[in-house]
Design an enzyme around this catalytic site. Structure first.
Site, PDB file in Angstrom:
ATOM      1  N   LYS A  15      10.842 -24.249  -7.148  1.00 52.43           N
ATOM      2  CA  LYS A  15      12.155 -23.699  -7.500  1.00 52.43           C
ATOM      3  C   LYS A  15      13.076 -24.773  -8.084  1.00 52.43           C
ATOM      4  CE  LYS A  15      13.018 -22.446  -3.251  1.00 52.43           C
ATOM      5  NZ  LYS A  15      11.853 -22.818  -2.428  1.00 52.43           N
ATOM      6  N   ARG A  90      17.801 -16.273   1.550  1.00 50.57           N
ATOM      7  CA  ARG A  90      16.553 -16.486   2.293  1.00 50.57           C
ATOM      8  C   ARG A  90      16.380 -15.489   3.423  1.00 50.57           C
ATOM      9  NH1 ARG A  90      16.097 -22.325   0.815  1.00 50.57           N
ATOM     10  NH2 ARG A  90      14.330 -23.159   1.938  1.00 50.57           N
ATOM     11  N   ARG A 162      12.073 -36.729   2.070  1.00 53.84           N
ATOM     12  CA  ARG A 162      13.015 -35.936   2.859  1.00 53.84           C
ATOM     13  C   ARG A 162      12.520 -35.832   4.290  1.00 53.84           C
ATOM     14  NH1 ARG A 162      14.075 -30.550  -0.536  1.00 53.84           N
ATOM     15  NH2 ARG A 162      13.789 -29.691   1.539  1.00 53.84           N
ATOM     16  N   ARG A 173       8.623 -24.712   8.134  1.00 57.14           N
ATOM     17  CA  ARG A 173       9.401 -24.108   7.040  1.00 57.14           C
ATOM     18  C   ARG A 173       8.608 -22.974   6.391  1.00 57.14           C
ATOM     19  NH1 ARG A 173      10.133 -29.305   3.987  1.00 57.14           N
ATOM     20  NH2 ARG A 173      10.970 -28.098   2.264  1.00 57.14           N
TER      21      ARG A 173
HETATM   22  P1  ADP Z   1      12.797 -25.931   0.434  1.00 59.04           P
HETATM   23  O1  ADP Z   1      12.984 -24.728  -0.435  1.00 59.04           O
HETATM   24  O2  ADP Z   1      11.837 -26.909  -0.162  1.00 59.04           O
HETATM   25  O3  ADP Z   1      12.527 -25.605   1.874  1.00 59.04           O
HETATM   26  P2  ADP Z   1      15.643 -26.497   0.439  1.00 59.04           P
HETATM   27  O4  ADP Z   1      16.213 -27.762  -0.044  1.00 59.04           O
HETATM   28  O5  ADP Z   1      15.912 -25.263  -0.336  1.00 59.04           O
HETATM   29  O6  ADP Z   1      14.091 -26.786   0.530  1.00 59.04           O
HETATM   30  O7  ADP Z   1      16.094 -26.224   1.952  1.00 59.04           O
HETATM   31  C1  ADP Z   1      16.044 -27.216   2.953  1.00 59.04           C
HETATM   32  C2  ADP Z   1      16.606 -26.674   4.274  1.00 59.04           C
HETATM   33  O8  ADP Z   1      18.000 -26.326   4.101  1.00 59.04           O
HETATM   34  C3  ADP Z   1      15.959 -25.391   4.794  1.00 59.04           C
HETATM   35  O9  ADP Z   1      14.796 -25.651   5.526  1.00 59.04           O
HETATM   36  C4  ADP Z   1      17.099 -24.828   5.664  1.00 59.04           C
HETATM   37  O10 ADP Z   1      17.211 -25.511   6.895  1.00 59.04           O
HETATM   38  C5  ADP Z   1      18.341 -25.170   4.864  1.00 59.04           C
HETATM   39  N1  ADP Z   1      18.686 -24.070   3.916  1.00 59.04           N
HETATM   40  C6  ADP Z   1      18.626 -24.127   2.559  1.00 59.04           C
HETATM   41  N2  ADP Z   1      18.974 -22.950   2.013  1.00 59.04           N
HETATM   42  C7  ADP Z   1      19.255 -22.112   3.039  1.00 59.04           C
HETATM   43  C8  ADP Z   1      19.643 -20.743   3.140  1.00 59.04           C
HETATM   44  N3  ADP Z   1      19.816 -19.978   2.049  1.00 59.04           N
HETATM   45  N4  ADP Z   1      19.847 -20.229   4.376  1.00 59.04           N
HETATM   46  C9  ADP Z   1      19.679 -20.958   5.470  1.00 59.04           C
HETATM   47  N5  ADP Z   1      19.287 -22.246   5.461  1.00 59.04           N
HETATM   48  C10 ADP Z   1      19.076 -22.830   4.273  1.00 59.04           C
END
Ligand code: ADP
Ligand code: ZN
Length: 214
Positions: A15, A90, A162, A173
């Site tokens: 993404k 999400r 990270r 995750r």
């Molecule tokens: P990835 O898609 O690789 O898991 P992100 O950078 O999008 O990585 O997200 C990292 C973390 O940030 C998630 O595991 C969650 O804890 C938090 N997070 C990100 N977006 C959301 C969301 N829309 N709702 C809740 N938590 C979120």
């Protein structure tokens, strides 16, 4: 041009990578809730402090918290020409909150792009992923290594992993994705908004997306 987009897919599905490809070509504003949250952590805000533990465990931050961040970002001027929401919504509740915000702002969602990648590939990608501290460029020790280990090709900045890309957290995750985000995909499929990309090659993926959106 389809201008208001959501990118959905498991962690590591690409993404962020394809958000960067598209924003370099068209005037989308890129809204990554993960990046927004990491920025709060970096600035050591109250929000950042409450999110850090959840993120490190691979759990979701509460819906209302991310929804508020997204709403204020979407209202900004640079999102008028189009937006890519990367990693949001999400949960189905987040999708409903987003519907309300878009109505309020007089915006309409054009497409939801789903990136589909096999689990084994996702875990390999996540645990080998590195990002630049300075410019955010993403590398991968296995699939897209930097020329010099630990150093960004683009700006010379330091590369780091990270904290949530450890094998244990990455697995968690993925589990959270299957439990909480799969229903979001069905939500948009039912609305006829979904476009699924299953290719694995970078250029092929970019071409498929361009054909669908431009
Ligand atoms: P990835 O898609 O690789 O898991 P992100 O950078 O999008 O990585 O997200 C990292 C973390 O940030 C998630 O595991 C969650 O804890 C938090 N997070 C990100 N977006 C959301 C969301 N829309 N709702 C809740 N938590 C979120
Ligand atoms: Zn860099």
């Amino acid at each position: 041009m389809k201008k208001n987009l959501i990118f959905v897919g498991a962690p590591g599905a690409g993404k962020g990578t394809f958000s960067a490809v598209l924003t370099a070509e068209k005037p989308y504003c890129h809204i990554s809730t993960g990046d927004l949250l990491r920025d709060e952590i970096k600035r050591d805000t109250q929000l950042g402090r409450s999110a850090a533990g959840l993120m490190k465990a691979g759990k979701l931050v509460p819906d209302e918290v991310v929804a508020a961040m997204v709403e204020s970002r979407l209202a900004q001027k640079d999102c008028q020409e189009g937006f890519i929401l990367d990693g949001y919504p999400r949960t189905v509740h987040q999708a409903e909150l987003l519907d309300a915000v878009l109505t309020k702002l007089g915006k309409e969602l054009d497409r939801v792009v789903l990136f589909q990648v096999p689990d084994e590939v996702l875990l390999q990608r996540l645990t080998a992923r590195e990002s630049c501290r300075k410019c955010g460029e993403i590398f991968n020790k296995l699939f897209k290594p930097s020329k010099t280990a630990g150093v960004c090709d683009k700006c010379g900045g330091e590369l780091f992993q990270r904290p949530d890309d450890s094998l244990e957290t990455a697995k968690n995750r993925l589990k959270v994705f299957y439990e909480q985000t799969l229903p979001v995909i069905e939500y948009y499929r039912a609305k006829g908004k979904l476009f699924t990309v299953t290719a694995l090659e970078r250029e092929q993926i970019a071409d498929l997306i361009r054909k669908e959106l431009y």
